[in-house]
Scaffold this motif. Structure first.
Motif, PDB file in Angstrom:
ATOM      1  N   GLY B 281      32.928  52.438  44.779  1.00 42.85           N
ATOM      2  CA  GLY B 281      34.001  51.483  44.558  1.00 42.85           C
ATOM      3  C   GLY B 281      34.928  51.990  43.474  1.00 42.85           C
ATOM      4  O   GLY B 281      34.512  52.741  42.585  1.00 42.85           O
ATOM      5  N   PHE B 282      36.191  51.605  43.570  1.00 39.82           N
ATOM      6  CA  PHE B 282      37.117  52.060  42.525  1.00 39.82           C
ATOM      7  C   PHE B 282      38.209  51.028  42.295  1.00 39.82           C
ATOM      8  O   PHE B 282      38.511  50.218  43.169  1.00 39.82           O
ATOM      9  CB  PHE B 282      37.720  53.421  42.880  1.00 39.82           C
ATOM     10  N   LEU B 283      38.754  51.073  41.105  1.00 41.27           N
ATOM     11  CA  LEU B 283      39.895  50.232  40.731  1.00 41.27           C
ATOM     12  C   LEU B 283      40.919  51.125  40.048  1.00 41.27           C
ATOM     13  O   LEU B 283      40.573  52.075  39.337  1.00 41.27           O
ATOM     14  CB  LEU B 283      39.465  49.127  39.759  1.00 41.27           C
ATOM     15  N   LEU B 284      42.155  50.766  40.278  1.00 43.64           N
ATOM     16  CA  LEU B 284      43.250  51.564  39.743  1.00 43.64           C
ATOM     17  C   LEU B 284      43.202  51.716  38.219  1.00 43.64           C
ATOM     18  O   LEU B 284      43.553  52.764  37.667  1.00 43.64           O
ATOM     19  CB  LEU B 284      44.552  50.855  40.136  1.00 43.64           C
ATOM     20  N   GLY B 285      42.769  50.664  37.544  1.00 43.89           N
ATOM     21  CA  GLY B 285      42.817  50.656  36.082  1.00 43.89           C
ATOM     22  C   GLY B 285      42.055  51.794  35.420  1.00 43.89           C
ATOM     23  O   GLY B 285      42.335  52.153  34.278  1.00 43.89           O
ATOM     24  N   ASP B 286      41.104  52.389  36.152  1.00 46.44           N
ATOM     25  CA  ASP B 286      40.348  53.513  35.598  1.00 46.44           C
ATOM     26  C   ASP B 286      41.089  54.835  35.739  1.00 46.44           C
ATOM     27  O   ASP B 286      40.590  55.867  35.284  1.00 46.44           O
ATOM     28  CB  ASP B 286      39.000  53.663  36.323  1.00 46.44           C
ATOM     29  N   HIS B 287      42.226  54.813  36.429  1.00 50.18           N
ATOM     30  CA  HIS B 287      42.862  56.083  36.816  1.00 50.18           C
ATOM     31  C   HIS B 287      44.315  56.167  36.361  1.00 50.18           C
ATOM     32  O   HIS B 287      45.123  56.869  36.966  1.00 50.18           O
ATOM     33  CB  HIS B 287      42.763  56.254  38.342  1.00 50.18           C
ATOM     34  N   LEU B 288      44.641  55.446  35.298  1.00 50.50           N
ATOM     35  CA  LEU B 288      46.041  55.420  34.869  1.00 50.50           C
ATOM     36  C   LEU B 288      46.506  56.771  34.340  1.00 50.50           C
ATOM     37  O   LEU B 288      47.702  57.053  34.286  1.00 50.50           O
ATOM     38  CB  LEU B 288      46.245  54.325  33.827  1.00 50.50           C
ATOM     39  N   ASP B 289      45.553  57.637  34.001  1.00 43.52           N
ATOM     40  CA  ASP B 289      45.908  58.990  33.570  1.00 43.52           C
ATOM     41  C   ASP B 289      46.597  59.770  34.690  1.00 43.52           C
ATOM     42  O   ASP B 289      47.285  60.750  34.433  1.00 43.52           O
ATOM     43  CB  ASP B 289      44.645  59.753  33.133  1.00 43.52           C
TER      44      ASP B 289
END
Lengths: 352, 352
Positions: B281-289
């Protein structure tokens, strides 16, 4: 080097494919003669045999990840034996080897399928347990799949089993807090003696309640890792309380191996999204590159006494293999279930 | 710079927490006055608003991954607007910005929560779609979670949706074969026009059968990637046919967002072990880099016409937001559902 016309051996044959829990009528122990080793074979007198969960899948005849056993053919399992006949200078008589031609007293084994024990100062049984498939499975799951690090809260099911009891100890050695689920009060005590910070008997209530209560007692609010050996209710209970970025290593699902009909899966997989969690299945065969690294660490831990082998020896020689197998499936065995053969059954190679 | 005593605005208020599918009585469109921007705020005239699946979770009041909306308070959503009042030299009047203070005609937005559009030559709606949350969600899922590479067989559900239609196109651009599941014959044609190698309407039968037939027609025997936007039956059908080392990116489970009771999960998770598959599972907030890397690639693809925006504009100005939201949940919208505001509702900032 010895040459014989073959020796009398006893071996287990698959007679019928089980549906649900295997029955005694699915297998038969028969007497046979090994025959003479071919040029690229050695004759091995087996010392101790293993029973493995994947054997249930191979009996079933459906494509899982391992080839099914053939009906009427011998069942195989990892076995430690001593070479009794050989013309190969690299595999002289007396060498202790690991091979997969077990559930029999004597085997003719292709030389390419014989692995001499690298750490043959350690007891033969160790090579089926901590240094064998279950030990390496635990190690790969902890190191490569769950990637346990110091401070993690790790939940392990079937924690008194061959894999689980190793996971408990490896996770503690890496600085994790460990919560264990087991199937009896005695096993609760066992896994605590192996270092588990807390343990419960899953028969005592819904797993989700037992897990929550245990976590509350330890003062932790979520799991970083769940090492799953059972699937089903345990998996759903674990997913309920995972932390952000949790890792779920899917190693086995013994709760469903014997079900004739599919069981519903966890109803809360959406939590894998909310918690950005990873759930990953793995098999040892993809990780053979780690064999030496694993063996060296494990042998070192064994020699220094920092890890403890846990095994249940089933009596009766080769005839005991079937009870050992059912004991593993039913959870009556603790740690690694093994079957010592030597001296218990008829049929010996000539003196070596 | 302009100073006003506030402007008349219209905004959506959460009145009740929905159980199951949201009802009209759960929300209310009210007239209000924005008030005067504080020193660290700007006044924004909103141009186009978004509806996002995660809003359903925020309405529910349970802890998912986003903070719940408060009862009686305005509902938020990503919105593109133009700064109409500002004392901040870095955010002059006229600047196009993205912010999260939507579902209203005019917003007072803290300067720290205003993101000027980096690619403001592209249409405003693009910044809510391909360059917005759904576009970046698709990109992260393809790049970082599923790690799609040339030759992969990729299955995408809800493939005519905002995320799905982007996944189809990104996976094709990376050289994958793409199978799409959608909810109408028109959407089948749409996703094929976006490059999908095959597509089916999931209403036409059990998903597992539709998927198998489609795969057979394409001559493929397994999936390397499943990009899951719906959960439920689709997820189980995909797991049935995964290849070794498959990756399942869990992006959304719209099939269960509106269920008041938990739905059973897939009964075949053991295949994740046999196939050594990863479900994450993934959420955008972890990938703002990855924001700049993503934006630069996507803006380039848009300018060169190699990716096509797909969106449904809902009419009625701010009043249309509720229909747009239900349309997204019910699957009647195609691509990104957006709500243009400008000129449709009363209440304007003074001339800018």
């Amino acid at each position: 080097m010895n040459r014989t016309a073959g020796v009398t051996a006893h071996q287990w044959i698959l007679r019928a494919r089980p549906h649900g829990r295997p029955q005694d009528s699915d297998v038969e122990l028969v007497e046979t003669t090994t025959g003479v080793p071919a040029v690229d074979e050695v004759g091995v007198e087996n010392l101790v045999m293993s029973v493995e969960p994947y054997m249930r899948g191979r009996m079933g005849g459906e494509a899982t990840y391992a080839e099914p056993y053939e009906l009427g053919e011998p069942m195989r399992a990892p076995t430690v034996g001593r070479i009794a006949e050989s013309t190969d200078p690299e595999l002289p008589v007396g060498t202790l080897v690991l091979h997969d031609h077990g559930w029999r007293t004597h085997s003719l084994v292709p030389t390419a399928e014989c692995t001499p024990l690298r750490h043959d100062d350690l007891p033969a049984v160790t090579h089926l347990g901590l240094l064998g498939i279950p030990g390496m499975t635990a190690w790969i799951g902890v190191e490569r799949i769950a990637r346990v690090v110091a401070g993690d809260v790790v939940f392990v099911s079937s924690a008194a089993g061959a894999v689980g009891s190793t996971v408990v100890q490896l996770a503690k050695l890496r600085g994790a807090m460990v919560i264990a689920s087991v199937g009896s009060p005695e096993k609760v005590e066992l896994v605590k003696s192996l270092g588990a910070d807390a343990a419960f008997d899953y028969h005592d209530g819904p797993v989700k309640d037992l897990l929550r209560t245990t976590m509350a007692d330890l003062g932790v609010s979520g799991l970083d890792v769940y090492f799953d050996n059972v699937g089903g209710e345990h998996l759903e209970a674990a997913i309920r309380v995972i932390n952000d970025h949790a890792r779920i290593a899917l190693c086995g699902m013994i709760s469903i191996y014997n079900s004739a009909v599919p069981q519903p899966g966890p109803s809360n997989l959406i939590k894998l999204i909310w918690r950005r969690a990873r759930m990953e299945g793995f098999l040892l065969g993809d990780h053979l590159d780690a064999r030496d690294e694993f063996e060296d660490e494990m042998a070192g831990l064994l020699r220094s006494g920092r890890i403890r082998p846990v095994h249940t020896e089933f009596p009766g020689g080769v005839a005991g293999a079937w009870d050992a197998f059912l004991g593993m499936l039913d959870g009556t065995a603790t740690g690694k279930a093994v079957v010592p053969i030597h001296g218990h059954t008829g049929g010996r190679f000539p003196a070596i």
